[in-house]
Design an enzyme around this catalytic site. Structure first.
Site, mmCIF file in Angstrom:
data_model
loop_
_atom_site.group_PDB
_atom_site.id
_atom_site.type_symbol
_atom_site.label_atom_id
_atom_site.label_comp_id
_atom_site.label_asym_id
_atom_site.label_seq_id
_atom_site.Cartn_x
_atom_site.Cartn_y
_atom_site.Cartn_z
ATOM 1 C CG ASP A 52 -0.455 -0.054 2.562
ATOM 2 O OD1 ASP A 52 1.010 -0.011 2.522
ATOM 3 O OD2 ASP A 52 -0.891 -0.076 3.711
ATOM 4 C CB SER A 53 4.527 1.741 -0.147
ATOM 5 O OG SER A 53 4.644 0.520 -0.978
ATOM 6 C CG ASP A 91 0.172 -4.026 2.115
ATOM 7 O OD1 ASP A 91 -0.002 -4.808 2.913
ATOM 8 O OD2 ASP A 91 0.980 -3.019 1.949
ATOM 9 C CE LYS A 121 2.982 -5.639 3.872
ATOM 10 N NZ LYS A 121 2.531 -4.618 4.885
ATOM 11 C CD GLU A 123 0.712 -1.509 7.582
ATOM 12 O OE1 GLU A 123 0.600 -0.701 8.743
ATOM 13 O OE2 GLU A 123 0.999 -1.372 6.540
ATOM 14 C CD GLU A 190 8.032 -0.419 7.292
ATOM 15 O OE1 GLU A 190 7.145 -1.093 7.070
ATOM 16 O OE2 GLU A 190 8.132 0.886 6.777
#
Ligand code: KIV
Length: 289
Positions: A52-53, A91, A121, A123, A190
């Site tokens: 999602d970057s 993501d 993925k 978070e 991260e």
């Protein structure tokens, strides 16, 4: 790989686990469109994350928070069409899985059905652990993400390293352990001190992919635009630039603009020919009008 080469066999999650056991580093990178997928495939990476970057690197948002499922799916499908061997991770964006197991499953199933991802993925630890378990129970392989979790960066005090006190480090480790217990296949860690990763590694059976987490992880992930020097924003400490593609691209487009303005481009070899006889006939036809 050329357009005509036979597609190679897709890696499996079991092969990633074997790489961990053999001490063979796992290479993961982000990609957001068809050409970047083809580039990372040809470079021989093991895993590709449509992160999602993308919100910041390709869509121009200020953070990862605003990107929608539909936007992510367009990008993820384009990447799928460009990949054959690496595993593809989708993501799930902010707001698309946190509220309930049912929401998480509905979103994850869209990524699997519509974009053909191999894993999704999500978070954080906390409530995400239950979401991870629900997805795994439903047969969808999950990648966890702990430490700095950009979707909730505001609550973490901004984009800053996490786990820098013993208590905070323990919280990161506990999140990772809880996700492992929930059945995730991999964990991204991260922006934590290398010592935290070193403490975490002996506790985890699943492969750990680091980003700003030191050299002890089983593999590394970087953002495509960061490592190639395409993204023109402030770079995190852990970013290493392996190329200056933005500068080369600006130079290339500037050269094109200047040649169009000077009349240097296009040259005869950039055009299409026509038999002299046809040119002569065309003149006659025009003259006869
Ligand atoms: O969105 C992303 O690119 C990520 C990686 C930085 C792990 O989550």
């Amino acid at each position: 790989m050329s357009a005509h080469a036979a597609p190679s066999r897709r890696l499996t999650i079991a092969e990633l686990a074997r790489k961990k056991d053999a001490g063979e580093p796992i290479v993961m990178v982000t990609a957001y469109d068809h050409p970047s997928a083809q580039i990372v495939e040809e470079a021989g990476v093991d895993m590709v994350l449509v992160g999602d970057s993308a919100a910041m690197t390709v869509l121009g948002y200020d953070s990862t928070v605003p990107v929608t499922v539909d936007e992510m799916l367009v990008l993820t499908k384009a990447v799928r069409r460009g990949l054959s061997r690496p595993l593809l991770v989708g993501d799930l964006p902010f707001g698309s899985y946190e509220a309930s197991d049912a929401l998480a499953l509905e979103t994850a199933q869209r990524f699997v059905k519509e974009a053909g991802v191999d894993l999704v993925k999500i978070e954080r630890g906390g409530t995400t652990v239950a979401r991870a378990r629900a997805l795994v129970d439903a047969g969808i392989p999950v990648v966890g993400h702990v430490g700095l979790t950009p979707q909730t960066a505001t609550a973490l005090g901004g984009y800053r390293a996490q786990g820098r006190t013993a208590e905070a480090a323990l919280a990161v480790i506990d999140d990772a352990l809880a996700l492992q217990d929930a059945g995730v296949s991999l964990i991204v860690v991260e922006a934590v001190p290398s010592a935290v990763t070193a403490a975490l590694m002996p506790l985890l059976r699943v492969p750990v992919i680091g980003i700003g987490a030191g050299a002890d992880a089983d593999g590394q992930v970087l953002v495509f635009h960061d490592l190639l020097g395409i993204y023109d924003g402030p770079a995190a400490t852990f970013v290493k630039r392996y190329a200056e593609v933005r500068a080369a691209s600006v130079a290339g487009v500037s050269a094109y603009a200047s040649e169009v303005r000077s009349g240097e481009y296009p040259e005869p070899e950039h055009g299409y020919g026509m038999p002299e006889a046809e040119v002569a006939r065309l003149r006659e036809l025009l003259a006869g009008r």
